[in-house]
Motif scaffolding. Structure first.
Motif, PDB file in Angstrom:
ATOM      1  N   ALA A 129       0.821  -1.211   0.000  1.00  0.00           N
ATOM      2  CA  ALA A 129       0.000   0.000   0.000  1.00  0.00           C
ATOM      3  C   ALA A 129       0.856   1.262   0.000  1.00  0.00           C
ATOM      4  N   SER A 130       2.080   1.160   0.503  1.00  0.00           N
ATOM      5  CA  SER A 130       3.008   2.290   0.463  1.00  0.00           C
ATOM      6  C   SER A 130       3.642   2.375  -0.920  1.00  0.00           C
ATOM      7  N   ARG A 131       3.346   3.467  -1.625  1.00  0.00           N
ATOM      8  CA  ARG A 131       3.828   3.629  -2.994  1.00  0.00           C
ATOM      9  C   ARG A 131       4.187   5.090  -3.252  1.00  0.00           C
ATOM     10  N   VAL A 132       4.949   5.305  -4.312  1.00  0.00           N
ATOM     11  CA  VAL A 132       5.273   6.656  -4.767  1.00  0.00           C
ATOM     12  C   VAL A 132       4.915   6.766  -6.242  1.00  0.00           C
ATOM     13  N   TYR A 133       4.241   7.864  -6.586  1.00  0.00           N
ATOM     14  CA  TYR A 133       3.894   8.165  -7.972  1.00  0.00           C
ATOM     15  C   TYR A 133       4.507   9.510  -8.356  1.00  0.00           C
ATOM     16  N   ARG A 134       4.872   9.623  -9.637  1.00  0.00           N
ATOM     17  CA  ARG A 134       5.477  10.858 -10.123  1.00  0.00           C
ATOM     18  C   ARG A 134       4.841  11.273 -11.440  1.00  0.00           C
ATOM     19  N   THR A 135       4.637  12.594 -11.601  1.00  0.00           N
ATOM     20  CA  THR A 135       4.158  13.135 -12.870  1.00  0.00           C
ATOM     21  C   THR A 135       5.056  14.287 -13.304  1.00  0.00           C
ATOM     22  N   SER A 136       5.197  14.450 -14.609  1.00  0.00           N
ATOM     23  CA  SER A 136       5.952  15.578 -15.150  1.00  0.00           C
ATOM     24  C   SER A 136       5.127  16.362 -16.166  1.00  0.00           C
ATOM     25  N   ASP A 137       3.810  16.066 -16.229  1.00  0.00           N
ATOM     26  CA  ASP A 137       2.958  16.757 -17.195  1.00  0.00           C
ATOM     27  C   ASP A 137       1.660  17.251 -16.548  1.00  0.00           C
ATOM     28  N   GLY A 138       1.772  17.683 -15.294  1.00  0.00           N
ATOM     29  CA  GLY A 138       0.613  18.244 -14.629  1.00  0.00           C
ATOM     30  C   GLY A 138      -0.424  17.240 -14.203  1.00  0.00           C
ATOM     31  N   GLY A 139      -0.051  15.957 -14.132  1.00  0.00           N
ATOM     32  CA  GLY A 139      -0.970  14.917 -13.695  1.00  0.00           C
ATOM     33  C   GLY A 139      -1.735  14.234 -14.805  1.00  0.00           C
ATOM     34  N   ARG A 140      -1.436  14.567 -16.060  1.00  0.00           N
ATOM     35  CA  ARG A 140      -2.108  13.852 -17.152  1.00  0.00           C
ATOM     36  C   ARG A 140      -1.676  12.402 -17.178  1.00  0.00           C
ATOM     37  N   THR A 141      -0.402  12.162 -16.890  1.00  0.00           N
ATOM     38  CA  THR A 141       0.099  10.797 -16.781  1.00  0.00           C
ATOM     39  C   THR A 141       0.959  10.687 -15.524  1.00  0.00           C
ATOM     40  N   TRP A 142       0.993   9.467 -14.963  1.00  0.00           N
ATOM     41  CA  TRP A 142       1.774   9.206 -13.761  1.00  0.00           C
ATOM     42  C   TRP A 142       2.597   7.936 -13.961  1.00  0.00           C
ATOM     43  N   THR A 143       3.720   7.880 -13.266  1.00  0.00           N
ATOM     44  CA  THR A 143       4.540   6.674 -13.228  1.00  0.00           C
ATOM     45  C   THR A 143       4.691   6.234 -11.786  1.00  0.00           C
ATOM     46  N   GLU A 144       4.391   4.975 -11.499  1.00  0.00           N
ATOM     47  CA  GLU A 144       4.659   4.439 -10.173  1.00  0.00           C
ATOM     48  C   GLU A 144       6.151   4.169 -10.078  1.00  0.00           C
ATOM     49  N   THR A 145       6.832   4.873  -9.185  1.00  0.00           N
ATOM     50  CA  THR A 145       8.286   4.761  -9.106  1.00  0.00           C
ATOM     51  C   THR A 145       8.772   3.971  -7.899  1.00  0.00           C
ATOM     52  N   PHE A 146       7.860   3.631  -6.982  1.00  0.00           N
ATOM     53  CA  PHE A 146       8.227   2.790  -5.846  1.00  0.00           C
ATOM     54  C   PHE A 146       6.990   2.088  -5.324  1.00  0.00           C
ATOM     55  N   ARG A 147       7.125   0.783  -5.042  1.00  0.00           N
ATOM     56  CA  ARG A 147       6.104   0.015  -4.344  1.00  0.00           C
ATOM     57  C   ARG A 147       6.814  -0.781  -3.249  1.00  0.00           C
ATOM     58  N   ASN A 148       6.403  -0.563  -2.014  1.00  0.00           N
ATOM     59  CA  ASN A 148       7.078  -1.150  -0.873  1.00  0.00           C
ATOM     60  C   ASN A 148       6.952  -2.677  -0.865  1.00  0.00           C
ATOM     61  N   PRO A 149       8.081  -3.401  -0.893  1.00  0.00           N
ATOM     62  CA  PRO A 149       8.016  -4.866  -0.904  1.00  0.00           C
ATOM     63  C   PRO A 149       8.038  -5.496   0.484  1.00  0.00           C
ATOM     64  N   ASP A 150       8.247  -4.686   1.530  1.00  0.00           N
ATOM     65  CA  ASP A 150       8.428  -5.222   2.876  1.00  0.00           C
ATOM     66  C   ASP A 150       7.145  -5.073   3.683  1.00  0.00           C
ATOM     67  N   PRO A 151       6.510  -6.159   4.087  1.00  0.00           N
ATOM     68  CA  PRO A 151       5.254  -6.055   4.841  1.00  0.00           C
ATOM     69  C   PRO A 151       5.411  -5.384   6.197  1.00  0.00           C
ATOM     70  N   LYS A 152       6.654  -5.263   6.684  1.00  0.00           N
ATOM     71  CA  LYS A 152       6.889  -4.620   7.978  1.00  0.00           C
ATOM     72  C   LYS A 152       7.046  -3.110   7.856  1.00  0.00           C
ATOM     73  N   ALA A 153       7.173  -2.587   6.641  1.00  0.00           N
ATOM     74  CA  ALA A 153       7.383  -1.154   6.444  1.00  0.00           C
ATOM     75  C   ALA A 153       6.054  -0.442   6.196  1.00  0.00           C
ATOM     76  N   PHE A 154       5.992   0.801   6.652  1.00  0.00           N
ATOM     77  CA  PHE A 154       4.798   1.641   6.511  1.00  0.00           C
ATOM     78  C   PHE A 154       5.303   3.069   6.339  1.00  0.00           C
ATOM     79  N   TYR A 155       5.249   3.585   5.114  1.00  0.00           N
ATOM     80  CA  TYR A 155       5.813   4.906   4.840  1.00  0.00           C
ATOM     81  C   TYR A 155       4.812   6.004   5.184  1.00  0.00           C
ATOM     82  N   ASP A 156       5.330   7.121   5.731  1.00  0.00           N
ATOM     83  CA  ASP A 156       4.489   8.171   6.292  1.00  0.00           C
ATOM     84  C   ASP A 156       4.596   9.522   5.585  1.00  0.00           C
ATOM     85  N   CYS A 157       5.814   9.940   5.261  1.00  0.00           N
ATOM     86  CA  CYS A 157       6.032  11.313   4.780  1.00  0.00           C
ATOM     87  C   CYS A 157       7.204  11.354   3.814  1.00  0.00           C
TER      88      CYS A 157
END
Length: 359
Positions: A114-142
């Motif tokens: 569920a912890s993921r990072v998305y990036r856009t370079s065109d104002g949100g018309r398109t997005w790229t998922e650049t990280f998906r957390n593989p560790d069930p013990k991790a929970f990203y906050d900020c």
């Protein structure tokens, strides 16, 4: 137009002018005497809760919330465009860091994938998922960025230590940093994904991490982009999972403000704000703190003394560097951010987004 920081001083100088009338949900400040800082609500057409906010300018802002919602305005909030990442539907988006009106990075929180990072370079018309957390013990906050290339994201402790992700290409790729320089976490310690401000930076290398949920609330500091850290106790109530430091803000590498308390409705939050003048090596309680739990805080642009703090029960203003606070609005907001052109924005529950103005 009078700058926001100057307006803050003007408002507190006028008796009663800093108080919003009647605590109305909109906090429109009607009935205030003299010039008053007020939040001007900008309808978004949604009931999403926006805990992520990036103020780019007076005209441009990004908000991120649930469920998987990202909105962007380029006309000062008159209109909002839904630019939600397609792959984020149903996720909890709690932080957004924007470099301008086209480039932004969004953090989804949660256990494991569920912890993921998305990036856009065109104002949100398109997005790229650049990280998906593989560790069930991790929970990203900020997240935080030092510049347009270098940034960090933080997870709650894994195997007894906070975990840091690092990017050197503007969020296009991420790697887990070694934890050799990270102090051990306390039992039950975590960070709060309440405002996108549990991890903040100032300048090219300094970064601070706010914690709670343990016996003591702490603020951790790194001067080398997250490789090594020192931990300092903060004089904000802790001792329970709902208490601690929720947000920090630094106007330079020395002067900072911490806010927090107990996020549970109806619970008292004494000593809900603190200040540092030495980069977080020591913290002192505010002489007159925010009167209730606050989750977000920001310095007003170009001011050495004025800052705003927000929470579900109101907005507070300081004009003395965080030593004393006054409530200027009783509307509910989760986070607050200011842009370099002096525009300040706030966002929160029920699709609430507002820009600071004067009446």
């Amino acid at each position: 137009m009078l700058g926001v920081a100057a307006l803050a001083v003007t408002c507190l100088a006028a008796p009663g002018a800093a108080q919003a009338a009647g605590g109305s949900p909109g906090g429109d400040g009607s009935g205030a005497r003299g010039a008053a800082l007020t939040w001007d609500l900008k309808p978004t057409g949604t009931d999403a809760r926006f805990r992520g906010l990036a103020a780019v300018s007076r005209s441009t802002a990004w908000v991120a919330g649930s469920p998987g919602t990202v909105l962007r305005t380029t006309d000062g909030g008159a209109h909002w465009r839904d630019v939600s990442p397609p792959g984020a539907a149903g996720l909890e988006l709690r932080d957004v860091e924007a470099f301008d009106g086209r480039r932004a990075v969004v953090l989804a929180i949660g256990e494991g994938e569920a912890s993921r990072v998305y990036r856009t370079s065109d104002g949100g018309r398109t997005w790229t998922e650049t990280f998906r957390n593989p560790d069930p013990k991790a929970f990203y906050d900020c997240m935080t960025f030092f510049d347009r290339r270098h940034g960090l994201a933080v997870s709650d402790p894994v195997n007894g230590k906070y975990r840091l992700l690092s990017t050197a290409d503007g969020g296009r790729s991420w790697k887990v940093l070694p934890d050799r320089g990270m102090p051990a976490a306390q039992a039950g310690e975590s960070s709060f994904a309440a405002s996108g401000q549990c991890l903040v930076s100032s300048g090219p290398r300094d970064v601070w991490l706010a914690t709670g949920g343990a016996a003591r609330a702490r603020v951790l500091h790194s001067a080398d982009r997250g490789l090594t850290w020192t931990a300092t106790d903060a004089p904000i109530p802790a001792g329970e999972s709902a208490r601690g430091v929720f947000g920090v803000a630094f106007r330079d590498r020395a002067h900072g403000i911490a806010v927090g308390g107990d996020y549970r409705a109806g619970q008292p939050s004494p000593r809900a704000s603190a200040v540092t003048r030495d980069g977080g090596r020591t913290w002192a309680p505010a002489a007159r703190p925010s009167p209730a739990y606050r989750s977000g805080v920001t310095w007003l642009p170009y001011s050495r003394a004025a800052a705003l703090a927000v929470g579900p029960t109101g907005t507070d203003l300081t004009t003395d560097g965080g030593r004393t606070w006054r409530t200027l609005d009783t509307g509910s907001y989760d986070t607050v951010d200011c842009a370099r052109d002096l525009a300040c924005w706030a966002s929160g529950e029920q699709g609430r987004v507002a820009r600071l103005g004067v009446s």
